[in-house]
Design a protein around this motif. Structure first.
Motif, PDB file in Angstrom:
ATOM      1  N   ASP A   1      55.788  63.390  63.505  1.00  0.00           N
ATOM      2  CA  ASP A   1      55.236  63.703  62.195  1.00  0.00           C
ATOM      3  C   ASP A   1      56.136  63.109  61.116  1.00  0.00           C
ATOM      4  N   LEU A   2      55.511  62.840  59.964  1.00  0.00           N
ATOM      5  CA  LEU A   2      56.215  62.298  58.796  1.00  0.00           C
ATOM      6  C   LEU A   2      55.791  63.095  57.575  1.00  0.00           C
ATOM      7  N   ALA A   3      56.722  63.330  56.649  1.00  0.00           N
ATOM      8  CA  ALA A   3      56.369  63.991  55.392  1.00  0.00           C
ATOM      9  C   ALA A   3      57.286  63.479  54.291  1.00  0.00           C
ATOM     10  N   PHE A   4      56.693  63.145  53.142  1.00  0.00           N
ATOM     11  CA  PHE A   4      57.467  62.804  51.957  1.00  0.00           C
ATOM     12  C   PHE A   4      57.599  64.037  51.072  1.00  0.00           C
ATOM     13  N   SER A   5      58.731  64.153  50.398  1.00  0.00           N
ATOM     14  CA  SER A   5      58.907  65.199  49.399  1.00  0.00           C
ATOM     15  C   SER A   5      57.894  65.008  48.272  1.00  0.00           C
ATOM     16  N   PRO A   6      57.344  66.102  47.721  1.00  0.00           N
ATOM     17  CA  PRO A   6      56.415  65.970  46.590  1.00  0.00           C
ATOM     18  C   PRO A   6      57.124  65.578  45.289  1.00  0.00           C
TER      19      PRO A   6
ATOM     20  N   ASP B   1      57.174  69.389  57.254  1.00  0.00           N
ATOM     21  CA  ASP B   1      56.501  69.492  55.960  1.00  0.00           C
ATOM     22  C   ASP B   1      57.524  69.910  54.900  1.00  0.00           C
ATOM     23  N   PHE B   2      57.229  69.554  53.638  1.00  0.00           N
ATOM     24  CA  PHE B   2      58.085  69.930  52.510  1.00  0.00           C
ATOM     25  C   PHE B   2      57.456  71.068  51.709  1.00  0.00           C
ATOM     26  N   SER B   3      58.314  71.891  51.096  1.00  0.00           N
ATOM     27  CA  SER B   3      57.835  72.850  50.104  1.00  0.00           C
ATOM     28  C   SER B   3      57.459  72.109  48.832  1.00  0.00           C
ATOM     29  N   LYS B   4      56.669  72.788  47.974  1.00  0.00           N
ATOM     30  CA  LYS B   4      56.160  72.140  46.756  1.00  0.00           C
ATOM     31  C   LYS B   4      57.277  71.651  45.831  1.00  0.00           C
ATOM     32  N   ASP B   5      58.405  72.392  45.798  1.00  0.00           N
ATOM     33  CA  ASP B   5      59.503  71.994  44.904  1.00  0.00           C
ATOM     34  C   ASP B   5      60.419  70.951  45.535  1.00  0.00           C
ATOM     35  N   GLY B   6      60.120  70.567  46.784  1.00  0.00           N
ATOM     36  CA  GLY B   6      60.919  69.546  47.456  1.00  0.00           C
ATOM     37  C   GLY B   6      62.265  70.026  47.954  1.00  0.00           C
TER      38      GLY B   6
END
Length: 357
Positions: free
Chosen positions: A37-42, A83-88
């Motif tokens: 899996d891959l996730a970028f910070s928001p 996964d990232f949290s909304k605040d990164g």
């Protein structure tokens, strides 16, 4: 509609629809095994990568595509989701050690925050208007979905699914869960303990991935048999939901080689989306125009995971062995890497709408 998206694309000049990989750059010091899996910070170009090597790696991506490893932490078994949290500020990961962990990127402290009886296939952050902080939802092969308040050690709610959770995605208050036996469950997170809708996937074969639209009005489903379906939560009219073929070779006689659609990612601004598969290709699509925007040459190995950065300027994809050909298909020379594709010009922009007469 189950014809090829590209039926109209086939009539345009090939140079318009064939994408270019020449500016793609590899992430330095990639995982030692297949990326799951891959996730970028928001909030910044920080990329989290989970892998079958039991580790989660965090990279800082510079404007020129250069990457630098910032942090790494471990699970006790292969990690399947990140996964990232909304605040990164936080990263959640889950895996075959039957748990989910959260890493605080400011203190670099990691803590177990969730547990299941079987492999935790997916973990995603979400936020509700009345909650005091980020919440977590986890989906497991134990056939349950659990909700977690990070300040409590036991789940604040549990929903039992029909089968093992294979894929899950969250956007705003929309939670979509894909399970074995092709069940798709839709939950409104303002009423999180009951299914808002349950349907069988319109695709005849096993669900590989579900992914929510950017505007949370619906979701895409990818299957192991080279097909993708577009589903709206509220049925506007019969033509709004459709499926199409992708990730398959041209027919040879009576035989068509088909490949698994391993991941689907939506562009954060344009609402267009990517599909990526075991055939080693990725494509960009416009669901509203029912049109393929770009197709790309094979990257030399299966694409196992994809994501866009928050600005929609980078498309990250992982290349590695996905076991689609079993034990015999793996070898020492199989590529294992994470690539960054800079989004050029109108690659992901929707087609101009054609006014109906």
């Amino acid at each position: 509609m189950s014809g090829l998206f590209g039926s109209s694309a086939a009539t345009s000049t090939p140079s318009n629809t064939i994408g270019d990989l020449k500016n793609d750059v590899p992430v330095s010091n990639p995982p030692e095994d297949t990326v799951s899996d891959l996730a970028f910070s928001p909030t910044s170009d920080i990329l989290a990568v989970s892998s079958w090597d039991k580790k989660v790696r965090i990279y800082q991506i510079a404007a020129n595509g250069a990457s630098e490893g910032k942090h790494m932490y471990e699970h006790e078994a292969p990690v399947l989701s990140v996964d990232f949290s909304k605040d990164g500020n936080k990263v959640v990961s889950s895996g075959a050690d039957k748990q989910a962990k959260v890493c605080d990127l400011q203190t670099l402290q990691t803590a177990q925050v969730a547990a299941h009886d079987q492999t935790v296939r997916c973990a995603r952050f979400f936020e509700l208007p009345n909650s005091n902080g980020p919440m977590l939802v986890t989906g497991s092969w134990d056939k349950t979905v659990k909700y977690w308040d990070l300040r409590q050690s036991s789940p604040v709610g549990t929903v039992t699914c029909q089968e093992r959770v294979y894929s899950m995605d969250v956007r705003n208050t929309l939670l979509v869960i894909g399970t074995a036996d092709r069940y798709i469950n839709v939950i409104n997170l303002q009423d999180p303990l009951k299914f808002y809708k349950t349907l069988q996937s319109p695709l005849k074969w096993q669900t590989r991935v579900v992914s929510c639209f950017t505007d949370a009005s619906g979701f895409a489903i990818g299957s192991i048999e080279g097909r993708c379906a577009i589903q709206y939560v509220e049925d506007k009219d019969s033509s709004s939901n459709f499926s199409f073929k992708c990730h398959r070779d041209p027919p040879q006689g009576n035989t068509t080689q088909v490949y698994s659609v391993n991941d689907i990612s939506f562009h954060p601004q344009h609402g267009t989306f990517s599909t990526a598969g075991s055939d080693g290709t990725f494509h960009f699509w416009d669901k509203d125009a029912k049109h393929r925007l770009k197709g790309y040459p094979s990257v030399g190995g299966s694409i196992t995971a994809t994501t866009f950065n928050s600005g929609g300027t980078i498309f990250a994809y992982a290349v590695g062995y996905d076991w689609s050909k079993g034990y015999m298909g793996n070898n020492q020379n199989y590529p294992n890497k994470v690539m960054l594709h800079p989004i050029q010009g109108d690659e992901c922009k929707p087609r101009p709408s054609v006014k109906k007469r």
